[in-house]
Motif scaffolding. Structure first.
Motif, PDB file in Angstrom:
ATOM      1  N   TYR A 376      -0.592   5.417  -6.379  1.00 18.06           N
ATOM      2  CA  TYR A 376       0.321   5.484  -5.237  1.00 18.06           C
ATOM      3  C   TYR A 376       1.761   5.451  -5.743  1.00 18.06           C
ATOM      4  O   TYR A 376       2.117   4.610  -6.574  1.00 18.06           O
ATOM      5  N   ASP A 377       2.543   6.367  -5.233  1.00 11.34           N
ATOM      6  CA  ASP A 377       3.964   6.445  -5.588  1.00 11.34           C
ATOM      7  C   ASP A 377       4.740   5.563  -4.627  1.00 11.34           C
ATOM      8  O   ASP A 377       4.785   5.815  -3.418  1.00 11.34           O
ATOM      9  N   ASP A 378       5.355   4.518  -5.161  1.00  9.76           N
ATOM     10  CA  ASP A 378       6.065   3.552  -4.329  1.00  9.76           C
ATOM     11  C   ASP A 378       7.480   3.361  -4.854  1.00  9.76           C
ATOM     12  O   ASP A 378       7.781   2.398  -5.580  1.00  9.76           O
ATOM     13  N   GLY A 379       8.344   4.285  -4.509  1.00 10.63           N
ATOM     14  CA  GLY A 379       9.732   4.198  -4.965  1.00 10.63           C
ATOM     15  C   GLY A 379       9.840   4.433  -6.455  1.00 10.63           C
ATOM     16  O   GLY A 379       9.505   5.507  -6.964  1.00 10.63           O
ATOM     17  N   ASP A 380      10.287   3.398  -7.178  1.00 11.25           N
ATOM     18  CA  ASP A 380      10.485   3.518  -8.617  1.00 11.25           C
ATOM     19  C   ASP A 380       9.234   3.172  -9.416  1.00 11.25           C
ATOM     20  O   ASP A 380       9.263   3.192 -10.650  1.00 11.25           O
ATOM     21  N   VAL A 381       8.162   2.809  -8.746  1.00  8.50           N
ATOM     22  CA  VAL A 381       6.944   2.430  -9.455  1.00  8.50           C
ATOM     23  C   VAL A 381       5.763   3.247  -8.945  1.00  8.50           C
ATOM     24  O   VAL A 381       5.780   3.774  -7.830  1.00  8.50           O
ATOM     25  N   VAL A 382       4.744   3.353  -9.795  1.00 13.93           N
ATOM     26  CA  VAL A 382       3.473   3.952  -9.428  1.00 13.93           C
ATOM     27  C   VAL A 382       2.400   2.903  -9.681  1.00 13.93           C
ATOM     28  O   VAL A 382       2.353   2.297 -10.760  1.00 13.93           O
ATOM     29  N   TRP A 383       1.539   2.682  -8.718  1.00 18.02           N
ATOM     30  CA  TRP A 383       0.532   1.633  -8.878  1.00 18.02           C
ATOM     31  C   TRP A 383      -0.837   2.122  -8.425  1.00 18.02           C
ATOM     32  O   TRP A 383      -0.956   3.110  -7.707  1.00 18.02           O
ATOM     33  N   ASN A 384      -1.857   1.423  -8.906  1.00 21.32           N
ATOM     34  CA  ASN A 384      -3.207   1.685  -8.414  1.00 21.32           C
ATOM     35  C   ASN A 384      -3.884   0.342  -8.151  1.00 21.32           C
ATOM     36  O   ASN A 384      -3.541  -0.681  -8.754  1.00 21.32           O
ATOM     37  N   GLY A 385      -4.808   0.346  -7.230  1.00 22.05           N
ATOM     38  CA  GLY A 385      -5.501  -0.880  -6.869  1.00 22.05           C
ATOM     39  C   GLY A 385      -6.856  -0.978  -7.536  1.00 22.05           C
ATOM     40  O   GLY A 385      -7.417   0.019  -7.996  1.00 22.05           O
ATOM     41  N   GLY A 386      -7.365  -2.185  -7.599  1.00 21.78           N
ATOM     42  CA  GLY A 386      -8.688  -2.416  -8.149  1.00 21.78           C
ATOM     43  C   GLY A 386      -9.377  -3.516  -7.367  1.00 21.78           C
ATOM     44  O   GLY A 386      -8.725  -4.420  -6.829  1.00 21.78           O
ATOM     45  N   THR A 387     -10.675  -3.434  -7.295  1.00 21.46           N
ATOM     46  CA  THR A 387     -11.456  -4.431  -6.564  1.00 21.46           C
ATOM     47  C   THR A 387     -12.602  -4.909  -7.449  1.00 21.46           C
ATOM     48  O   THR A 387     -13.329  -4.088  -8.032  1.00 21.46           O
ATOM     49  N   GLN A 388     -12.740  -6.227  -7.562  1.00 18.15           N
ATOM     50  CA  GLN A 388     -13.834  -6.795  -8.333  1.00 18.15           C
ATOM     51  C   GLN A 388     -15.127  -6.638  -7.547  1.00 18.15           C
ATOM     52  O   GLN A 388     -15.232  -7.112  -6.406  1.00 18.15           O
ATOM     53  N   ALA A 389     -16.116  -5.989  -8.156  1.00 16.86           N
ATOM     54  CA  ALA A 389     -17.327  -5.611  -7.421  1.00 16.86           C
ATOM     55  C   ALA A 389     -18.072  -6.824  -6.871  1.00 16.86           C
ATOM     56  O   ALA A 389     -18.541  -6.806  -5.728  1.00 16.86           O
ATOM     57  N   LYS A 390     -18.193  -7.889  -7.651  1.00 22.37           N
ATOM     58  CA  LYS A 390     -18.996  -9.032  -7.224  1.00 22.37           C
ATOM     59  C   LYS A 390     -18.279  -9.891  -6.193  1.00 22.37           C
ATOM     60  O   LYS A 390     -18.859 -10.307  -5.185  1.00 22.37           O
ATOM     61  N   SER A 391     -16.993 -10.173  -6.429  1.00 22.47           N
ATOM     62  CA  SER A 391     -16.267 -11.087  -5.547  1.00 22.47           C
ATOM     63  C   SER A 391     -15.503 -10.382  -4.447  1.00 22.47           C
ATOM     64  O   SER A 391     -15.134 -11.006  -3.448  1.00 22.47           O
ATOM     65  N   GLY A 392     -15.223  -9.084  -4.603  1.00 20.45           N
ATOM     66  CA  GLY A 392     -14.412  -8.376  -3.620  1.00 20.45           C
ATOM     67  C   GLY A 392     -12.934  -8.657  -3.764  1.00 20.45           C
ATOM     68  O   GLY A 392     -12.131  -8.222  -2.942  1.00 20.45           O
ATOM     69  N   LYS A 393     -12.547  -9.374  -4.823  1.00 27.91           N
ATOM     70  CA  LYS A 393     -11.139  -9.722  -5.021  1.00 27.91           C
ATOM     71  C   LYS A 393     -10.355  -8.474  -5.400  1.00 27.91           C
ATOM     72  O   LYS A 393     -10.789  -7.673  -6.234  1.00 27.91           O
ATOM     73  N   LYS A 394      -9.181  -8.302  -4.777  1.00 27.73           N
ATOM     74  CA  LYS A 394      -8.374  -7.104  -4.996  1.00 27.73           C
ATOM     75  C   LYS A 394      -7.265  -7.369  -6.019  1.00 27.73           C
ATOM     76  O   LYS A 394      -6.714  -8.470  -6.081  1.00 27.73           O
TER      77      LYS A 394
END
Length: 396
Positions: A376-394
């Protein structure tokens, strides 16, 4: 006897001298230029001049391209048109616009307003033919050869091979023909080298900043070629012009740093067990499959996370990573991407997030997992998300 006014006499002399000088200039421009044009037209072949009857820059460029293609045809060199400006004009929308603006319809494609026309040649079809270069010189062409190291030998230690031709520039009447040499690489793609000017090269030979190719190395799929007629000349072009132009916009090629990789592997030897070798083979096969699938959707991607680290650090696959990671900008997401991978033989294992936030897709191929991260392009940064499969933690 009346005295003559010296000022009047001097003025008359100046005026008459000026008129005579202007007449000489007019005579030179009208008749000498006609002689020059006549000398140019003594060469064989049909010539189409502009409406004024004088050679324009477009006329010269068309004649230069015609003469060069004639030489290539005579020596059996299957060049194809790789000029991005000319190929862009082949699209229907651009063609309609061109029809409204063009004033010299005999050169609607090859005359692009630039003094450069680019062609490409499969390097395995080029045999250094002194006869071709001699014939080009006899036709008045000046040649600048640009050579460089063969990257296909870079992974071998202590090998000093000869430099290979990368770009040939032919110049005639101020017009430049660029020939780009395309080399086969082990990944079943074509590669061209960067154009590097050595200190002894004449930097005024060509408008180097206007060249389509050479600012950096590039890689392309092998294009299917068709023979067509452009501006009255037989020219080979890529069958899928749009795809070729799309590739050109994303063609920048980064060579693996083989020397650094060798140094790293001396400290941390790669796993050479049969299981590790088989895993690396499966990863490369999965990457090829992902590339073909996304190419059909016209979705660009890149190596990400551990897969990118393996390429950057050791020019290979990290055998203990157990998966393949690629990245895609979320703007390039398509709703049929899951179906496309399923049709390619992969099963969807996980889907985390949503298109608007931290989307991640995981596909399974045998015992190797393909993780697709959306960025995702967010202004001056580019980021991506991740989710832990077992806990669902993002994570972000």
């Amino acid at each position: 006897m009346p005295r003559v006014n010296r000022t009047v006499v001097l003025t008359l002399l100046i005026v008459s001298s000026s008129v005579f000088l202007l007449f000489q200039l007019y005579y030179y421009r009208k008749y000498v230029s006609q002689i020059s044009q006549h000398a140019f037209l003594l060469q064989p072949g049909p010539y189409i001049l502009s409406r004024t009857g004088h050679l324009t820059a477009n006329d010269l460029q068309w004649q230069t391209v015609k003469k060069f293609l004639g030489l290539a045809r005579h020596f059996g060199l299957p060049l194809f048109l790789a000029d991005t400006a000319a190929l862009t004009l082949l699209s229907h929308d651009a063609l309609r616009q061109r029809d409204r603006l063009v004033r010299e319809p005999h050169c609607s494609f090859l005359c692009t307003g630039r003094p450069v026309t680019s062609f490409a040649l499969h390097a395995n079809l080029w045999k250094y033919e002194p006869g071709f270069l001699l014939a080009a010189e006899q036709k008045g062409f000046e040649l600048l050869e640009l050579r460089g190291e063969d990257p296909r030998l870079a992974s071998l230690d202590n090998l000093s091979g000869e430099e290979i031709p990368l770009h040939f520039l032919f110049r005639l009447h101020g017009c430049v023909i660029q020939v780009v040499f395309l080399y086969e690489r082990s990944g079943n793609y074509l590669w061209h080298g960067a154009l590097r000017l050595k200190s002894n090269i004449d930097r005024s030979f060509a408008p180097f900043k206007l060249l389509d190719y050479g600012r950096y190395s590039g890689s392309y799929d092998r294009p299917e070629l068709v023979l067509t007629v452009l501006d009255g000349l037989d020219v080979r072009i890529p069958r899928n012009v749009s795809h070729f132009l799309s590739e050109h916009r994303q063609a920048r090629f980064l060579e693996c740093r083989y020397r650094d990789a060798r140094n790293f592997l001396q400290l941390y030897p790669d796993d050479s067990s049969p299981e590790a070798v088989e895993f690396r083979r499966k990863v490369k096969s999965l990457l090829h499959l992902a590339a073909r699938t996304l190419a059909q959707l016209d979705v660009p991607f890149w190596l990400s996370s551990g897969t990118c680290l393996g390429w950057f650090r050791q020019c290979s696959v990290i055998s203990y990573s157990r998966d393949v990671d690629i990245g895609i900008f979320v703007e390039d997401f398509r709703s049929d991407i899951v179906a496309a991978f399923r049709n390619a033989g992969l099963s969807l294992k996980h889907k985390f997030g949503k298109v608007g936030d931290s989307l991640e897709l995981s596909f399974q191929s045998d015992d190797v997992k393909l993780d697709v991260f959306f960025f995702y392009d967010d202004g001056d940064v580019v980021w991506n998300g991740g989710t832990q499969a077992k806990s669902g933690k993002k994570f972000k």
